[in-house]
Enzyme design. Structure first.
Site, PDB file in Angstrom:
ATOM      1  N   ALA A  56       0.819  -1.255  -0.055  1.00 23.43           N
ATOM      2  CA  ALA A  56       0.119   0.008   0.065  1.00 23.43           C
ATOM      3  C   ALA A  56       0.954   1.213   0.053  1.00 23.43           C
ATOM      4  O   ALA A  56       0.464   2.378  -0.446  1.00 23.43           O
ATOM      5  CB  ALA A  56      -0.836  -0.202   1.151  1.00 23.43           C
ATOM      6  N   GLU A  58       3.471   1.933  -1.576  1.00 19.72           N
ATOM      7  CA  GLU A  58       3.818   2.283  -2.810  1.00 19.72           C
ATOM      8  C   GLU A  58       2.751   2.934  -3.918  1.00 19.72           C
ATOM      9  O   GLU A  58       3.176   3.475  -5.086  1.00 19.72           O
ATOM     10  CB  GLU A  58       4.570   1.102  -3.624  1.00 19.72           C
ATOM     11  CG  GLU A  58       6.074   0.885  -3.197  1.00 19.72           C
ATOM     12  CD  GLU A  58       6.077   0.254  -1.655  1.00 19.72           C
ATOM     13  OE1 GLU A  58       5.204  -0.201  -1.311  1.00 19.72           O
ATOM     14  OE2 GLU A  58       6.944   0.601  -0.853  1.00 19.72           O
ATOM     15  N   THR A  86       1.432  -5.736  11.222  1.00 13.93           N
ATOM     16  CA  THR A  86       2.639  -4.462  11.250  1.00 13.93           C
ATOM     17  C   THR A  86       2.628  -3.844  12.521  1.00 13.93           C
ATOM     18  O   THR A  86       1.528  -3.338  12.963  1.00 13.93           O
ATOM     19  CB  THR A  86       2.476  -3.931  10.124  1.00 13.93           C
ATOM     20  OG1 THR A  86       3.648  -2.887   9.973  1.00 13.93           O
ATOM     21  CG2 THR A  86       1.262  -3.296   9.652  1.00 13.93           C
ATOM     22  N   HIS A  88       3.819  -0.779  12.009  1.00 12.85           N
ATOM     23  CA  HIS A  88       3.665   0.584  11.464  1.00 12.85           C
ATOM     24  C   HIS A  88       2.439   0.746  10.625  1.00 12.85           C
ATOM     25  O   HIS A  88       2.490   1.437  10.049  1.00 12.85           O
ATOM     26  CB  HIS A  88       4.816   0.974  11.037  1.00 12.85           C
ATOM     27  CG  HIS A  88       5.350  -0.108   9.672  1.00 12.85           C
ATOM     28  ND1 HIS A  88       6.539  -0.827  10.047  1.00 12.85           N
ATOM     29  CD2 HIS A  88       5.065  -0.354   8.392  1.00 12.85           C
ATOM     30  CE1 HIS A  88       6.463  -1.933   8.810  1.00 12.85           C
ATOM     31  NE2 HIS A  88       5.618  -1.420   7.686  1.00 12.85           N
TER      32      HIS A  88
HETATM   33  N1  INI Z   1       1.749  -3.331   3.181  1.00 16.08           N
HETATM   34  C1  INI Z   1       0.402  -3.382   2.830  1.00 16.08           C
HETATM   35  O1  INI Z   1      -0.221  -3.381   1.618  1.00 16.08           O
HETATM   36  N2  INI Z   1      -0.512  -4.168   3.935  1.00 16.08           N
HETATM   37  C2  INI Z   1       0.261  -4.310   4.981  1.00 16.08           C
HETATM   38  O2  INI Z   1      -0.535  -5.143   5.767  1.00 16.08           O
HETATM   39  C3  INI Z   1       1.671  -4.198   5.219  1.00 16.08           C
HETATM   40  N3  INI Z   1       2.283  -4.738   6.311  1.00 16.08           N
HETATM   41  O3  INI Z   1       1.590  -5.463   6.939  1.00 16.08           O
HETATM   42  O4  INI Z   1       3.410  -4.234   6.698  1.00 16.08           O
HETATM   43  C4  INI Z   1       2.298  -3.741   4.045  1.00 16.08           C
HETATM   44  N4  INI Z   1       3.618  -3.450   4.155  1.00 16.08           N
HETATM   45  C5  INI Z   1       4.445  -2.976   3.109  1.00 16.08           C
HETATM   46  C6  INI Z   1       4.522  -1.495   2.767  1.00 16.08           C
HETATM   47  O5  INI Z   1       3.434  -1.275   2.038  1.00 16.08           O
HETATM   48  C7  INI Z   1       5.589  -1.416   1.746  1.00 16.08           C
HETATM   49  O6  INI Z   1       5.395  -2.165   0.606  1.00 16.08           O
HETATM   50  C8  INI Z   1       7.061  -1.578   2.467  1.00 16.08           C
HETATM   51  O7  INI Z   1       7.045  -0.996   3.584  1.00 16.08           O
HETATM   52  C9  INI Z   1       8.162  -1.060   1.664  1.00 16.08           C
HETATM   53  O8  INI Z   1       8.114   0.289   1.040  1.00 16.08           O
END
Ligand code: INI
Length: 153
Positions: A56, A58, A86, A88
């Site tokens: 999400a 990105e 997560t 964060h």
């Molecule tokens: N990205 C998601 O779309 N959903 C999630 O639940 C999630 N968690 O759980 O961490 C998540 N993390 C990845 C984040 O969106 C980025 O792709 C990553 O931080 C690299 O920039």
């Protein structure tokens, strides 16, 4: 007095879907629901482009690049951020929502928000078509309505 309201006919509308691969078991269902809804409302398959990003976080980057192309009548964002997975969660949710809202108000075409933010996977699955409707489909309908209203604004 005059009322202005968008309709739901998507003929000749060119749509981009930007979807996060993270929690793909959920986001694939959102994408499927969105495409099904667009097709049902006369958007041609050839006029739907799906862009996959890692997560999400990105999504806003891809949306702002696509907006610069001026190639779409509307852009839909789909993702699934799940709290259980997560630390964060809050950061991702608020930054992604704010970034998409900013893009929506600065762009010439509508950008709709279909990023699920749920407490657990089960809740996300329910909102991706299992019981509580399909958020991808609902986001597609909002986009159709906004693209039509945009023609009147
Ligand atoms: N990205 C998601 O779309 N959903 C999630 O639940 C999630 N968690 O759980 O961490 C998540 N993390 C990845 C984040 O969106 C980025 O792709 C990553 O931080 C690299 O920039």
């Amino acid at each position: 007095m005059k009322n202005y309201k968008g309709g739901f006919i998507g003929q000749n509308k060119h749509v981009a879907i930007v979807a996060g691969e993270f929690n793909t078991v959920v986001t694939q269902k959102l994408v499927d629901g969105a495409i099904e809804s667009l097709s049902r409302h006369a958007v041609s398959d050839n006029d739907i482009d799906v862009y996959w990003v890692p997560g999400a976080f990105e999504i806003p980057f891809a949306v702002q690049k696509l907006l610069k192309k001026n190639a779409y009548d509307g852009i839909m964002t789909l993702g699934a951020v799940i709290k259980g997975e997560t630390d964060h969660y809050d950061l991702i949710c608020s930054s992604v929502a704010a970034a998409i809202a900013n893009l929506n108000t600065s762009a010439n075409v509508p950008v709709t928000f279909g990023v699920l933010t749920t407490h657990d996977l089960e809740q996300a699955v329910q909102r991706a078509g299992a019981k509580a409707g399909n958020e991808g489909s609902a986001t597609a309908k909002s986009l159709l309505e906004m693209m039509s209203l945009n023609d009147q604004l």
